[in-house]
Motif scaffolding. Structure first.
Motif, PDB file in Angstrom:
ATOM      1  N   TYR A   1       0.851  -1.198   0.000  1.00 38.01           N
ATOM      2  CA  TYR A   1       0.000   0.000   0.000  1.00 38.01           C
ATOM      3  C   TYR A   1       0.881   1.240   0.000  1.00 38.01           C
ATOM      4  O   TYR A   1       0.964   1.952   0.995  1.00 38.01           O
ATOM      5  N   VAL A   2       1.513   1.451  -1.112  1.00 37.47           N
ATOM      6  CA  VAL A   2       2.452   2.558  -1.229  1.00 37.47           C
ATOM      7  C   VAL A   2       1.748   3.846  -1.613  1.00 37.47           C
ATOM      8  O   VAL A   2       2.082   4.928  -1.135  1.00 37.47           O
ATOM      9  N   GLY A   3       0.779   3.752  -2.513  1.00 35.66           N
ATOM     10  CA  GLY A   3       0.054   4.928  -2.964  1.00 35.66           C
ATOM     11  C   GLY A   3       0.974   5.907  -3.643  1.00 35.66           C
ATOM     12  O   GLY A   3       1.872   5.520  -4.389  1.00 35.66           O
ATOM     13  N   PRO A   4       0.796   7.188  -3.365  1.00 42.09           N
ATOM     14  CA  PRO A   4       1.633   8.205  -4.015  1.00 42.09           C
ATOM     15  C   PRO A   4       3.019   8.341  -3.393  1.00 42.09           C
ATOM     16  O   PRO A   4       3.847   9.074  -3.897  1.00 42.09           O
ATOM     17  N   ARG A   5       3.271   7.620  -2.299  1.00 43.55           N
ATOM     18  CA  ARG A   5       4.540   7.807  -1.601  1.00 43.55           C
ATOM     19  C   ARG A   5       5.602   6.824  -2.091  1.00 43.55           C
ATOM     20  O   ARG A   5       6.334   6.217  -1.297  1.00 43.55           O
ATOM     21  N   THR A   6       5.713   6.692  -3.380  1.00 38.94           N
ATOM     22  CA  THR A   6       6.608   5.695  -3.963  1.00 38.94           C
ATOM     23  C   THR A   6       8.073   5.956  -3.667  1.00 38.94           C
ATOM     24  O   THR A   6       8.884   5.035  -3.732  1.00 38.94           O
ATOM     25  N   VAL A   7       8.422   7.202  -3.341  1.00 43.21           N
ATOM     26  CA  VAL A   7       9.832   7.518  -3.114  1.00 43.21           C
ATOM     27  C   VAL A   7      10.220   7.404  -1.645  1.00 43.21           C
ATOM     28  O   VAL A   7      11.369   7.643  -1.290  1.00 43.21           O
ATOM     29  N   VAL A   8       9.280   7.044  -0.793  1.00 44.91           N
ATOM     30  CA  VAL A   8       9.534   6.991   0.645  1.00 44.91           C
ATOM     31  C   VAL A   8       9.892   5.570   1.046  1.00 44.91           C
ATOM     32  O   VAL A   8       9.049   4.670   0.997  1.00 44.91           O
ATOM     33  N   PRO A   9      11.116   5.332   1.472  1.00 44.13           N
ATOM     34  CA  PRO A   9      11.528   3.964   1.815  1.00 44.13           C
ATOM     35  C   PRO A   9      10.656   3.316   2.894  1.00 44.13           C
ATOM     36  O   PRO A   9      10.397   2.116   2.836  1.00 44.13           O
ATOM     37  N   ASP A  10      10.189   4.094   3.856  1.00 42.78           N
ATOM     38  CA  ASP A  10       9.482   3.530   5.001  1.00 42.78           C
ATOM     39  C   ASP A  10       8.139   2.893   4.642  1.00 42.78           C
ATOM     40  O   ASP A  10       7.600   2.126   5.433  1.00 42.78           O
ATOM     41  N   VAL A  11       7.605   3.204   3.469  1.00 48.77           N
ATOM     42  CA  VAL A  11       6.299   2.648   3.120  1.00 48.77           C
ATOM     43  C   VAL A  11       6.409   1.264   2.488  1.00 48.77           C
ATOM     44  O   VAL A  11       5.404   0.610   2.243  1.00 48.77           O
ATOM     45  N   TYR A  12       7.625   0.839   2.226  1.00 50.24           N
ATOM     46  CA  TYR A  12       7.819  -0.469   1.618  1.00 50.24           C
ATOM     47  C   TYR A  12       7.899  -1.539   2.704  1.00 50.24           C
ATOM     48  O   TYR A  12       8.497  -1.329   3.755  1.00 50.24           O
ATOM     49  N   ASP A  13       7.313  -2.680   2.414  1.00 51.19           N
ATOM     50  CA  ASP A  13       7.181  -3.739   3.418  1.00 51.19           C
ATOM     51  C   ASP A  13       8.349  -4.713   3.440  1.00 51.19           C
ATOM     52  O   ASP A  13       8.716  -5.230   4.501  1.00 51.19           O
ATOM     53  N   TYR A  14       8.879  -4.999   2.284  1.00 51.06           N
ATOM     54  CA  TYR A  14       9.913  -6.037   2.186  1.00 51.06           C
ATOM     55  C   TYR A  14      11.108  -5.503   1.406  1.00 51.06           C
ATOM     56  O   TYR A  14      10.945  -4.752   0.443  1.00 51.06           O
ATOM     57  N   TRP A  15      12.290  -5.946   1.816  1.00 46.28           N
ATOM     58  CA  TRP A  15      13.532  -5.504   1.205  1.00 46.28           C
ATOM     59  C   TRP A  15      14.422  -6.694   0.887  1.00 46.28           C
ATOM     60  O   TRP A  15      14.441  -7.693   1.621  1.00 46.28           O
ATOM     61  N   GLY A  16      15.173  -6.546  -0.204  1.00 44.16           N
ATOM     62  CA  GLY A  16      16.182  -7.533  -0.519  1.00 44.16           C
ATOM     63  C   GLY A  16      17.454  -7.255   0.257  1.00 44.16           C
ATOM     64  O   GLY A  16      17.545  -6.291   1.022  1.00 44.16           O
ATOM     65  N   GLN A  17      18.453  -8.086   0.027  1.00 48.66           N
ATOM     66  CA  GLN A  17      19.702  -7.982   0.772  1.00 48.66           C
ATOM     67  C   GLN A  17      20.659  -6.973   0.168  1.00 48.66           C
ATOM     68  O   GLN A  17      21.641  -6.599   0.816  1.00 48.66           O
ATOM     69  N   GLY A  18      20.387  -6.541  -1.050  1.00 49.68           N
ATOM     70  CA  GLY A  18      21.231  -5.555  -1.704  1.00 49.68           C
ATOM     71  C   GLY A  18      22.298  -6.178  -2.582  1.00 49.68           C
ATOM     72  O   GLY A  18      22.745  -7.304  -2.345  1.00 49.68           O
TER      73      GLY A  18
END
Length: 125
Positions: A101-118
């Protein structure tokens, strides 16, 4: 189990290309906004590009417009970041992230739920 696995980083000369892959498991990428972020030690994590869920609209940071392309392969449940004309300032650890549920805040890291290891991208000048 939800998992994001990035591959494709490496060392490349300035002007070269790399393609990063973000393979997802445990969820369907089409149902999530997928973002690519990068981080350099001492700096804020910044969004590079993202693709929205369902309609697949894309967004790019000004610094990569015209050089990077994000795409999604629903059959492979994978999102790609094609990076061309790489510059030394593109050197960073690149992460993919998924947000329901990112909505318009696509550039905000905190709204993302899952992350890869990089994955490390190093561009030599």
């Amino acid at each position: 189990e939800v998992q994001l696995v990035e591959v494709g980083g490496g060392l490349v000369q300035a002007g070269g290309s790399l393609r990063l892959s973000c393979a997802a498991s445990g969820f369907t990428v089409d149902d999530y906004a997928i973002g690519w972020f990068r981080h350099v030690p001492g700096k804020e994590r910044e969004v590079v590009s993202c693709i929205t869920s369902n309609d697949g609209r894309t967004l790019y940071a000004d610094s990569v417009k015209g050089r990077f392309t994000i795409s999604r392969d629903n059959a492979k449940n994978t999102v790609y970041l094609q990076m061309n004309s790489l510059r030394s300032e593109d050197t960073a650890v690149y992460y993919c992230a998924a947000g329901r549920y990112v909505g318009p805040r696509t550039v905000v890291p905190d709204v993302y739920d899952y992350w890869g290891q990089g994955t490390q991208v190093t561009v030599s000048s």
